[in-house]
Design a protein around this motif. Structure first.
Motif, PDB file in Angstrom:
ATOM      1  N   SER A  91      20.757 -22.116 -21.951  1.00  0.00           N
ATOM      2  CA  SER A  91      20.306 -22.965 -23.050  1.00  0.00           C
ATOM      3  C   SER A  91      21.276 -24.120 -23.280  1.00  0.00           C
ATOM      4  CB  SER A  91      20.157 -22.133 -24.321  1.00  0.00           C
ATOM      5  OG  SER A  91      19.768 -22.940 -25.408  1.00  0.00           O
ATOM      6  N   ARG A  94      20.723 -26.673 -20.533  1.00  0.00           N
ATOM      7  CA  ARG A  94      19.483 -27.414 -20.725  1.00  0.00           C
ATOM      8  C   ARG A  94      19.579 -28.420 -21.868  1.00  0.00           C
ATOM      9  NH1 ARG A  94      15.095 -22.486 -19.659  1.00  0.00           N
ATOM     10  NH2 ARG A  94      15.045 -22.767 -17.382  1.00  0.00           N
ATOM     11  N   SER A  95      20.343 -28.103 -22.889  1.00  0.00           N
ATOM     12  CA  SER A  95      20.495 -29.051 -23.990  1.00  0.00           C
ATOM     13  C   SER A  95      21.119 -30.355 -23.511  1.00  0.00           C
ATOM     14  CB  SER A  95      21.347 -28.426 -25.105  1.00  0.00           C
ATOM     15  OG  SER A  95      22.707 -28.304 -24.711  1.00  0.00           O
ATOM     16  N   ASP A  98      18.077 -31.697 -20.227  1.00  0.00           N
ATOM     17  CA  ASP A  98      16.635 -31.769 -20.447  1.00  0.00           C
ATOM     18  C   ASP A  98      16.119 -33.162 -20.807  1.00  0.00           C
ATOM     19  OD1 ASP A  98      16.145 -29.200 -19.733  1.00  0.00           O
ATOM     20  OD2 ASP A  98      15.469 -28.506 -21.703  1.00  0.00           O
ATOM     21  N   ALA A 101      15.894 -35.104 -17.583  1.00  0.00           N
ATOM     22  CA  ALA A 101      14.927 -34.476 -16.687  1.00  0.00           C
ATOM     23  C   ALA A 101      13.498 -34.708 -17.178  1.00  0.00           C
ATOM     24  CB  ALA A 101      15.211 -32.973 -16.581  1.00  0.00           C
ATOM     25  N   GLN A 102      13.305 -34.639 -18.475  1.00  0.00           N
ATOM     26  CA  GLN A 102      11.969 -34.887 -19.043  1.00  0.00           C
ATOM     27  C   GLN A 102      11.516 -36.313 -18.774  1.00  0.00           C
ATOM     28  OE1 GLN A 102      11.667 -34.212 -23.269  1.00  0.00           O
ATOM     29  NE2 GLN A 102       9.489 -34.737 -23.331  1.00  0.00           N
ATOM     30  N   ALA A 124      18.356 -31.487 -11.395  1.00  0.00           N
ATOM     31  CA  ALA A 124      18.236 -30.710 -12.636  1.00  0.00           C
ATOM     32  C   ALA A 124      17.279 -29.542 -12.434  1.00  0.00           C
ATOM     33  CB  ALA A 124      17.762 -31.602 -13.780  1.00  0.00           C
ATOM     34  N   SER A 127      16.800 -27.076 -15.242  1.00  0.00           N
ATOM     35  CA  SER A 127      16.373 -27.618 -16.524  1.00  0.00           C
ATOM     36  C   SER A 127      15.023 -27.031 -16.926  1.00  0.00           C
ATOM     37  CB  SER A 127      16.257 -29.141 -16.444  1.00  0.00           C
ATOM     38  OG  SER A 127      15.131 -29.514 -15.656  1.00  0.00           O
ATOM     39  N   SER A 128      14.599 -27.326 -18.129  1.00  0.00           N
ATOM     40  CA  SER A 128      13.297 -26.848 -18.594  1.00  0.00           C
ATOM     41  C   SER A 128      12.144 -27.524 -17.871  1.00  0.00           C
ATOM     42  CB  SER A 128      13.160 -27.097 -20.102  1.00  0.00           C
ATOM     43  OG  SER A 128      14.170 -26.429 -20.824  1.00  0.00           O
ATOM     44  N   TRP A 129      12.438 -28.566 -17.103  1.00  0.00           N
ATOM     45  CA  TRP A 129      11.405 -29.350 -16.425  1.00  0.00           C
ATOM     46  C   TRP A 129      11.386 -29.119 -14.926  1.00  0.00           C
ATOM     47  CZ3 TRP A 129       7.961 -31.665 -19.531  1.00  0.00           C
ATOM     48  CH2 TRP A 129       8.325 -31.779 -20.873  1.00  0.00           C
TER      49      TRP A 129
END
Length: 213
Positions: A91, A94-95, A98, A101-102, A124, A127-129
């Motif tokens: 987490s 990712r902070s 992200d 990456a988004q 990345a 990452s969340s993406w």
């Protein structure tokens, strides 16, 4: 052959003969990676994440020897470290990555730009993406008739179950909010398009078992 429920080894792993010269990671990179190991052992997540990002940026294209004749890129080695982080540390990572990456992902999808989607995966991955970029790249590869590439992208979305006490060796996203039934169905579709009857039948059985609905 990978099963419908599992992932694949990273594409940037090599089996080389003794007379091939490679760009091996230098001593400085190894010192930093040793520091990462210590940071992880001491649960110093912030220092571990920061150091891994630095190593990827400065030495990502160099290679690390896994065995006497097998190598993996420093970048993929760092990605493997990141996807293996505990939730709290992941987490934190990712902070930091992200937002960028988004932006790459959204611009890549809007412009059908594989370069930007690949940038998410290469820089990345954890990452969340990362999973979204892999899914998009898989769709584009399928549209262009590159079935092998589509499979490679989608297999990296499917999570792996790592037995307790074992080390992750395959680079797949650590979690995903994508519809795994749809991803696995696409893997079956690739096998159909390739004309691989045996693989299609095996993957269909796996799909029915994992997603009976």
């Amino acid at each position: 052959v990978a099963q419908i429920g599992g992932g694949v080894e990273s594409a940037s792993q090599y089996e080389l003969s003794d007379d091939v010269e490679v760009d091996l990671a230098n001593g400085t990179a190894r010192v930093y990676l040793d520091r990462v190991d210590q940071y992880l052992a001491d649960a110093q997540w912030d220092d571990a994440v920061q150091t891994l990002r630095q190593v990827m940026e400065e030495w990502g294209d160099q290679l690390l020897a896994v065995t006497d004749q097998r190598y993996v890129s420093v970048r993929d080695y760092c990605h493997l470290q990141l996807v293996s982080l505990p939730p709290q540390a992941l987490s934190l990572y990712r902070s930091r990555v992200d937002p960028l990456a988004q932006a790459w992902y959204e611009r890549g999808m809007a412009g059908r730009d594989r370069r930007l989607l690949s940038k998410v995966v290469e820089e990345a991955f954890a990452s969340s993406w990362g999973d979204d970029a892999l899914a998009g790249l898989g769709e584009m590869a399928l549209e262009s008739g590159d079935h092998a590439a589509a499979r490679a992208y989608w297999e990296k979305v499917v999570p792996l179950e790592i037995p307790e006490g074992q080390t992750r060796t395959s680079l797949t996203v650590p979690d995903t909010d994508l519809d795994l039934a749809a991803i696995r169905a696409r893997l079956v579709l690739v096998s159909v398009l390739e004309g691989s009857r045996a693989r299609t039948e095996a993957e269909l059985q796996g799909l029915s078992r994992l997603h009976p609905g």
